[in-house]
Design a protein around this motif. Structure first.
Motif, PDB file in Angstrom:
ATOM      1  N   ALA A   1       2.682   5.957   4.401  1.00 53.16           N
ATOM      2  CA  ALA A   1       3.935   5.227   4.279  1.00 53.16           C
ATOM      3  C   ALA A   1       4.405   5.213   2.840  1.00 53.16           C
ATOM      4  N   GLN A   2       5.669   5.460   2.661  1.00 55.74           N
ATOM      5  CA  GLN A   2       6.312   5.314   1.361  1.00 55.74           C
ATOM      6  C   GLN A   2       7.352   4.218   1.548  1.00 55.74           C
ATOM      7  N   PRO A   3       7.059   3.020   1.088  1.00 57.06           N
ATOM      8  CA  PRO A   3       7.890   1.862   1.434  1.00 57.06           C
ATOM      9  C   PRO A   3       9.271   1.850   0.811  1.00 57.06           C
ATOM     10  N   GLU A   4       9.487   2.659  -0.198  1.00 55.54           N
ATOM     11  CA  GLU A   4      10.779   2.671  -0.878  1.00 55.54           C
ATOM     12  C   GLU A   4      11.503   3.995  -0.614  1.00 55.54           C
ATOM     13  N   ASP A   5      12.724   3.888  -0.069  1.00 56.53           N
ATOM     14  CA  ASP A   5      13.529   5.095   0.119  1.00 56.53           C
ATOM     15  C   ASP A   5      14.044   5.620  -1.213  1.00 56.53           C
ATOM     16  N   GLN A   6      14.282   4.669  -2.130  1.00 54.43           N
ATOM     17  CA  GLN A   6      14.961   5.013  -3.382  1.00 54.43           C
ATOM     18  C   GLN A   6      14.319   4.217  -4.511  1.00 54.43           C
ATOM     19  N   VAL A   7      14.093   4.897  -5.628  1.00 50.24           N
ATOM     20  CA  VAL A   7      13.620   4.233  -6.846  1.00 50.24           C
ATOM     21  C   VAL A   7      14.528   4.663  -7.986  1.00 50.24           C
ATOM     22  N   ASN A   8      15.031   3.690  -8.703  1.00 47.88           N
ATOM     23  CA  ASN A   8      15.897   3.969  -9.855  1.00 47.88           C
ATOM     24  C   ASN A   8      15.236   3.434 -11.119  1.00 47.88           C
ATOM     25  N   VAL A   9      15.171   4.277 -12.134  1.00 49.68           N
ATOM     26  CA  VAL A   9      14.626   3.849 -13.414  1.00 49.68           C
ATOM     27  C   VAL A   9      15.470   4.440 -14.538  1.00 49.68           C
ATOM     28  N   ALA A  10      15.390   3.802 -15.677  1.00 48.29           N
ATOM     29  CA  ALA A  10      16.077   4.313 -16.860  1.00 48.29           C
ATOM     30  C   ALA A  10      15.163   5.294 -17.593  1.00 48.29           C
ATOM     31  N   GLU A  11      15.781   6.294 -18.185  1.00 49.86           N
ATOM     32  CA  GLU A  11      15.010   7.273 -18.938  1.00 49.86           C
ATOM     33  C   GLU A  11      14.180   6.578 -20.013  1.00 49.86           C
ATOM     34  N   GLY A  12      12.931   7.009 -20.139  1.00 48.36           N
ATOM     35  CA  GLY A  12      12.041   6.420 -21.125  1.00 48.36           C
ATOM     36  C   GLY A  12      11.208   5.270 -20.591  1.00 48.36           C
ATOM     37  N   ASN A  13      11.617   4.697 -19.474  1.00 41.44           N
ATOM     38  CA  ASN A  13      10.843   3.608 -18.866  1.00 41.44           C
ATOM     39  C   ASN A  13       9.742   4.171 -17.978  1.00 41.44           C
ATOM     40  N   PRO A  14       8.701   3.364 -17.737  1.00 44.97           N
ATOM     41  CA  PRO A  14       7.669   3.836 -16.804  1.00 44.97           C
ATOM     42  C   PRO A  14       8.199   3.835 -15.373  1.00 44.97           C
ATOM     43  N   LEU A  15       7.644   4.726 -14.555  1.00 48.30           N
ATOM     44  CA  LEU A  15       8.053   4.787 -13.151  1.00 48.30           C
ATOM     45  C   LEU A  15       6.831   4.705 -12.244  1.00 48.30           C
ATOM     46  N   THR A  16       7.046   4.121 -11.090  1.00 49.71           N
ATOM     47  CA  THR A  16       6.024   4.068 -10.043  1.00 49.71           C
ATOM     48  C   THR A  16       6.680   4.385  -8.715  1.00 49.71           C
ATOM     49  N   VAL A  17       6.082   5.295  -7.978  1.00 49.78           N
ATOM     50  CA  VAL A  17       6.507   5.603  -6.612  1.00 49.78           C
ATOM     51  C   VAL A  17       5.321   5.271  -5.714  1.00 49.78           C
ATOM     52  N   LYS A  18       5.557   4.400  -4.754  1.00 53.59           N
ATOM     53  CA  LYS A  18       4.454   3.832  -3.982  1.00 53.59           C
ATOM     54  C   LYS A  18       4.105   4.639  -2.741  1.00 53.59           C
TER      55      LYS A  18
ATOM     56  N   PHE B   1      -5.950   6.304  -7.064  1.00 51.15           N
ATOM     57  CA  PHE B   1      -6.491   6.056  -5.733  1.00 51.15           C
ATOM     58  C   PHE B   1      -7.119   4.669  -5.714  1.00 51.15           C
ATOM     59  N   ASN B   2      -6.674   3.825  -4.789  1.00 55.88           N
ATOM     60  CA  ASN B   2      -7.216   2.480  -4.647  1.00 55.88           C
ATOM     61  C   ASN B   2      -7.677   2.321  -3.208  1.00 55.88           C
ATOM     62  N   LYS B   3      -8.998   2.418  -3.017  1.00 56.47           N
ATOM     63  CA  LYS B   3      -9.527   2.412  -1.658  1.00 56.47           C
ATOM     64  C   LYS B   3      -9.335   1.064  -0.971  1.00 56.47           C
ATOM     65  N   SER B   4      -9.500  -0.014  -1.706  1.00 52.25           N
ATOM     66  CA  SER B   4      -9.399  -1.340  -1.086  1.00 52.25           C
ATOM     67  C   SER B   4      -7.972  -1.640  -0.635  1.00 52.25           C
ATOM     68  N   GLN B   5      -7.009  -1.122  -1.359  1.00 45.28           N
ATOM     69  CA  GLN B   5      -5.611  -1.327  -0.993  1.00 45.28           C
ATOM     70  C   GLN B   5      -5.037  -0.139  -0.232  1.00 45.28           C
ATOM     71  N   THR B   6      -5.849   0.851   0.034  1.00 43.26           N
ATOM     72  CA  THR B   6      -5.423   2.101   0.708  1.00 43.26           C
ATOM     73  C   THR B   6      -4.103   2.591   0.122  1.00 43.26           C
ATOM     74  N   SER B   7      -4.094   2.709  -1.203  1.00 40.28           N
ATOM     75  CA  SER B   7      -2.861   3.146  -1.860  1.00 40.28           C
ATOM     76  C   SER B   7      -3.134   4.325  -2.778  1.00 40.28           C
ATOM     77  N   PHE B   8      -2.066   5.029  -3.082  1.00 37.75           N
ATOM     78  CA  PHE B   8      -2.142   6.193  -3.975  1.00 37.75           C
ATOM     79  C   PHE B   8      -0.775   6.308  -4.654  1.00 37.75           C
ATOM     80  N   HIS B   9      -0.485   5.357  -5.521  1.00 34.71           N
ATOM     81  CA  HIS B   9       0.827   5.287  -6.158  1.00 34.71           C
ATOM     82  C   HIS B   9       0.955   6.328  -7.265  1.00 34.71           C
TER      83      HIS B   9
END
Lengths: 112, 115
Positions: free
Chosen positions: B5-22, B67-75
């Motif tokens: 699952a990718q919970p976000e259809d869209q992610v917007n960030v400003a150039e130079g800022n950190p980004l995370t896609v879940k 990789f976070n096994k306890s949260q079953t995530s791979f952001h």
């Protein structure tokens, strides 16, 4: 080295006609996948070939869709009696053992 | 069967800022996890993968994923976003504990980096 190639790159066909899409995987890759991607959408799994095992056809949307692969070489995806909802980009990918998939550029199918 | 699952259809960030896609996943066995990027009118390109070992993996173009096994995530993450990072990102999982070993892809997240 050579990547995954697909042909044709674009195909326009009339509703009701049959089409055949071709995928040439990377040499030595045992696994081959077909996906469908509608405009702006995600990947829809269609079919998966692994070596000489029976293919996983669980993603084929109807019996109008079929695919073949001879050994570990070329695969063809055939769509019979095309419908407008079949319009999409059809992506092929191949994989070696447990590693990542490598995708071809896709075939853009337009059914008019 | 595995799913992602990718919970976000869209992610917007400003150039130079950190980004995370879940990305979160569900498997019965051990997961192999992947990120792919699709630029406009292009095929999918492999970015990085987690198979085993260090939970933080580094990939192409300065991207990394944890990789976070306890949260079953791979952001997917990048410390400083570039406008050229704007693309469609797909997370994928293979279940190495199931009877099949095909790959399942998430629906994709469209990343837009604004100057």
């Amino acid at each position: 080295g050579a990547g995954v190639s697909q042909s044709p790159s674009n195909k326009v066909t009339e509703k009701g006609k049959d089409v055949e899409l071709r995928c040439d995987p990377i040499s030595g890759h045992t696994a081959l996948y077909w996906y469908r991607q509608r405009l702006g959408q995600g990947l829809e799994f269609l079919i998966y070939f692994q070596g000489n095992s029976a293919p996983d056809k669980s993603g084929l949307p109807s019996d109008r869709f079929s695919a073949e692969r001879t050994g570990e070489s070329v695969s063809t995806l055939t769509i019979q009696r095309t419908q407008q909802e079949d319009s999409a980009v059809y992506l092929c990918a191949s994989r070696h053992r447990y590693y990542e998939q490598y995708f071809g550029p896709g075939t853009r199918l337009t059914v008019t | 069967a595995q799913s992602v699952a990718q919970p976000e259809d869209q992610v917007n960030v400003a150039e130079g800022n950190p980004l995370t896609v879940k990305c979160t996943y569900s498997v019965s066995g051990n997961p192999y996890l992947f990120w792919y990027v699709q630029y406009p009118n292009r095929g999918l390109q492999f970015l990085l993968k987690y198979i085993t070992g260090d939970n933080l993996v580094k990939g192409s173009y300065g991207f990394e994923a944890e990789f976070n096994k306890s949260q079953t995530s791979f952001h997917l993450k990048k410390p400083s976003a570039l406008v050229s990072d704007s693309a469609l990102y797909f997370c994928a999982v293979r279940d190495m504990g199931g009877n099949n070993n095909d790959m399942r892809f998430g629906a994709g997240t469209r990343l837009t980096v604004k100057p």
